[in-house]
Write an enzyme that holds these catalytic residues in place. Structure first.
Site, PDB file in Angstrom:
ATOM      1  N   ARG A  73       0.829  -1.206   0.000  1.00  0.00           N
ATOM      2  CA  ARG A  73       0.000   0.000   0.000  1.00  0.00           C
ATOM      3  C   ARG A  73       0.867   1.261   0.000  1.00  0.00           C
ATOM      4  O   ARG A  73       0.554   2.260   0.648  1.00  0.00           O
ATOM      5  CB  ARG A  73      -0.960   0.026   1.204  1.00  0.00           C
ATOM      6  CG  ARG A  73      -1.903  -1.145   1.280  1.00  0.00           C
ATOM      7  CD  ARG A  73      -2.867  -1.192   0.110  1.00  0.00           C
ATOM      8  NE  ARG A  73      -3.727  -2.356   0.228  1.00  0.00           N
ATOM      9  CZ  ARG A  73      -3.442  -3.551  -0.295  1.00  0.00           C
ATOM     10  NH1 ARG A  73      -2.325  -3.721  -0.987  1.00  0.00           N
ATOM     11  NH2 ARG A  73      -4.262  -4.570  -0.145  1.00  0.00           N
TER      12      ARG A  73
ATOM     13  N   SER B 169     -10.918   0.084   3.256  1.00  0.00           N
ATOM     14  CA  SER B 169     -10.085  -0.314   4.395  1.00  0.00           C
ATOM     15  C   SER B 169      -9.306   0.887   4.913  1.00  0.00           C
ATOM     16  O   SER B 169      -8.537   1.490   4.165  1.00  0.00           O
ATOM     17  CB  SER B 169      -9.125  -1.424   3.981  1.00  0.00           C
ATOM     18  OG  SER B 169      -9.829  -2.575   3.587  1.00  0.00           O
TER      19      SER B 169
ATOM     20  N   GLU C 131      -4.397   3.832   5.956  1.00  0.00           N
ATOM     21  CA  GLU C 131      -4.164   3.748   4.514  1.00  0.00           C
ATOM     22  C   GLU C 131      -4.411   5.090   3.813  1.00  0.00           C
ATOM     23  O   GLU C 131      -3.635   5.480   2.957  1.00  0.00           O
ATOM     24  CB  GLU C 131      -5.063   2.684   3.877  1.00  0.00           C
ATOM     25  CG  GLU C 131      -4.541   1.270   3.982  1.00  0.00           C
ATOM     26  CD  GLU C 131      -5.253   0.329   3.019  1.00  0.00           C
ATOM     27  OE1 GLU C 131      -5.715   0.800   1.959  1.00  0.00           O
ATOM     28  OE2 GLU C 131      -5.348  -0.864   3.333  1.00  0.00           O
TER      29      GLU C 131
END
Length: 340
Positions: A165, A239, A335
């Site tokens: 990520r 998420s 994130e």
């Protein structure tokens, strides 16, 4: 030169649905328009905020600068070799629609990433991933404009410095480049990926033993729709936390006292932990703080229950981080990009 919009609402440009405004906003639908915006005397020197679908951002306040709303479109086959097709998409293309279109053309390889919200241009920034696939495995190159010079550059996958990520664009390249288009390398010899239990279970439910790309696509869509809220109805950014990766010794100590710990061994001997499981075990699944909450079906997803601010989402996120760290000795990392 594109129209300069004053006091422009960004509510429809962030999937949390935060009611914030930009002092100025400009829609960017071509490379030439971006270059003109760079030199626009009305906004030179102002802070810039680059937004695609706004699916990976937390806007905590009004933005006192110019928001560039990326709308560069276009998708086409740009080449092929004996191993792969090379398919290019504009940064403003809807990601899920691009995945669906590429499959329809007979170019498979992105089906595991179906239904991820956002635009194509955000995919390499975040190195989006799901169900056993990351975009770094399929990316051939990225066309960017360097903000300081206005020069166009082509960066290959190595130059993007992909991590979990993560990418060059979130680290050393942050605020230095604007992505114009992305070219993907889609394999001619295709192999299905459905090692994740939820995906395998969905295929089994459909009695599919030898899935084709469209089967994987449909299964991913079904699983995501069952577990994750639609941002069109419940504000969220997917998420919210990364799955933390811990050293082997830390994992050994954790599993000794948490035998049901959900974890995935990594090639470097470290272990990736399921952040959603950690959050749920810490008692946060389905809970709320003010108008911010944790989704009742997926603890990784923080939601705007109606009228929440970015600050409220961050307050909730911090409370979750503190409780997870207290119990498991792991600090979860968000994130989304936080714009303070």
């Amino acid at each position: 030169m594109s129209a300069l919009l004053s006091n422009y609402s960004l509510r429809s440009h962030n999937t949390f649905g935060f009611a914030v405004h930009a002092h100025y906003a400009q829609f960017i639908d071509s490379e030439a328009q971006l270059l003109a915006a760079l030199a626009d005397p009305r906004t030179v020197g102002l802070p810039r905020l680059i937004l695609g679908g706004g699916s990976n951002v937390v806007l905590t306040r009004d933005f006192e600068g110019v928001a560039w709303l990326m709308a560069l479109s276009g998708r086409r086959l740009v080449g092929e070799d004996e191993h792969a097709w090379f398919v290019e998409a504009g940064a403003g293309e809807n990601w899920h629609e691009f995945v669906q279109w590429s499959l329809g053309q007979g170019w498979s390889g992105l089906e595991n990433l179906a239904l991820i919200p956002g635009k194509v241009g955000a995919a390499p920034i975040q190195n989006i991933g799901a169900y056993g696939l990351e975009i770094s495995e399929r990316l051939a190159s990225v066309r960017v404009i360097e903000l300081a010079t206005g020069k166009a550059l082509i960066l290959d996958a190595k130059a993007c410095q992909f991590g979990y990520r993560d990418s060059f664009f979130k680290q050393h390249g942050r605020d230095r480049f604007v992505i114009i288009s992305v070219t993907f390398r889609l394999p001619k010899v295709w192999q299905p990926r459905y090692v994740y239990a939820a995906l395998a279970d969905e295929l089994a439910k459909q009695r599919i033993e030898a899935p084709v790309p469209q089967d994987i696509f449909a299964a991913v869509v079904a699983v995501r729709r069952a577990k994750l809220p639609d941002p069109a109805h419940i504000g969220n950014a997917g998420s919210f936390f990364k799955n933390p990766v811990v050293e082997a010794a830390h994992f050994k100590a954790l599993i000794a006292r948490e035998p049901k710990l959900v974890a995935y061994p990594q090639a470097d001997q470290r272990v990736k932990l399921a952040a959603g499981w950690l959050i749920e075990q810490s008692g946060w699944k389905g809970r709320t703080l003010g108008q911010a909450g944790v989704h009742a079906k997926q603890a990784l997803v923080l939601i705007n229950r109606g009228g929440a601010t970015g600050a409220e989402i961050l307050t909730l996120a911090t409370a979750i981080q503190d409780d997870v760290e207290k119990r498991f000795g792991v600090r979860l990392e968000p994130e989304p990009v936080i714009v303070r």
